[in-house]
Design a protein around this motif. Structure first.
Motif, PDB file in Angstrom:
ATOM      1  N   THR A 164       0.832  -1.204   0.000  1.00  0.00           N
ATOM      2  CA  THR A 164       0.000   0.000   0.000  1.00  0.00           C
ATOM      3  C   THR A 164       0.866   1.254   0.000  1.00  0.00           C
ATOM      4  OG1 THR A 164      -0.132   0.243   2.416  1.00  0.00           O
ATOM      5  CG2 THR A 164      -1.742  -1.212   1.371  1.00  0.00           C
ATOM      6  N   ASP A 165       2.165   1.108   0.217  1.00  0.00           N
ATOM      7  CA  ASP A 165       3.051   2.260   0.316  1.00  0.00           C
ATOM      8  C   ASP A 165       3.287   2.879  -1.064  1.00  0.00           C
ATOM      9  OD1 ASP A 165       3.195   1.768   3.002  1.00  0.00           O
ATOM     10  OD2 ASP A 165       5.085   0.677   2.888  1.00  0.00           O
ATOM     11  N   ALA A 191      -0.676   3.958   4.717  1.00  0.00           N
ATOM     12  CA  ALA A 191       0.486   3.852   3.833  1.00  0.00           C
ATOM     13  C   ALA A 191       1.617   4.770   4.290  1.00  0.00           C
ATOM     14  CB  ALA A 191       0.088   4.196   2.402  1.00  0.00           C
TER      15      ALA A 191
END
Length: 216
Positions: free
Chosen positions: A6-7, A109
């Motif tokens: 999700t980063d 994130a």
């Protein structure tokens, strides 16, 4: 850190901003000193002629910056960077991408903004636009007796190198960009989203065979 898939890594100019932030700052500097602007005409011509050749264009950009910012002291630059960055953060932030950043933040994130623009200018833009982030990687200036010069210019391969040096796991991140200048980082990233790319950049990404998405 949460699930690293999700980063994200976000470019600034053309992505979070609809304007080239550093070019806007240079225009503001030239307007304050028209004579410097006139004297910079030859380097501006070389900058335009560099076209899409990233190394030549980056080198010409540094030359233009040195010329247009000649005589600017650090306090003067700080004030200019804050004023221009804050103004652009209010009027030139891309609303859809500011929301993307906000959604990523809500999802937990880790957000990195990586940009060729100058650090103080980029920080002022992000603050005014309300873009929360964990790390800003941006170009830096060194101040000399004649004015500022680039100490580090984060473009092309340099952006990927800066991310790696900061310990950012690019291979596990979603990368948002508008430019083929960022191809080295795009090639390394887990996934890529193109945001309002120029025809040239869109065509180059298509020809590269790299799987990319387009921001609707």
């Amino acid at each position: 850190m949460t699930d690293t898939m999700t980063d994200v890594v976000l470019d600034l100019d053309g992505v979070l901003s609809t304007r080239d932030t550093f070019a806007t700052l240079l225009v503001a500097a030239a307007r304050r000193s028209p004579l410097v602007g006139v004297r910079s005409t030859p380097v501006l011509v070389r900058w335009v002629r560099a076209g899409h050749d990233v190394p030549r264009h980056a080198a010409a950009s540094r030359e233009v910056a040195r010329s247009l910012l000649r005589g600017v002291t650090e306090p003067m630059y700080d004030a200019l960077a804050h004023d221009v960055g804050a103004r652009l953060g209010r009027v030139a932030a891309r609303a859809s991408m500011v929301e993307v950043a906000a959604e990523a933040r809500r999802a937990g994130a880790h957000i990195v903004v990586a940009t060729g623009s100058e650090h103080r200018l980029a920080a002022a833009f992000l603050a005014a636009a309300g873009v929360e982030h964990d790390l800003l990687l941006a170009s830096t200036l060194r101040f000399t007796e004649t004015g500022p010069v680039f100490d580090r210019h984060i473009r092309g391969e340099g952006k990927l190198a800066a991310l790696r040096e900061a310990g950012i796991d690019v291979e596990r991140r979603r990368f948002w960009t508008d430019s083929f200048d960022d191809f080295p980082t795009a090639q390394a990233a887990a996934s890529v989203v193109l945001v309002a790319p120029s025809r040239h950049s869109a065509a180059r990404y298509l020809a590269s065979g790299l799987a990319v998405e387009r921001l609707p």
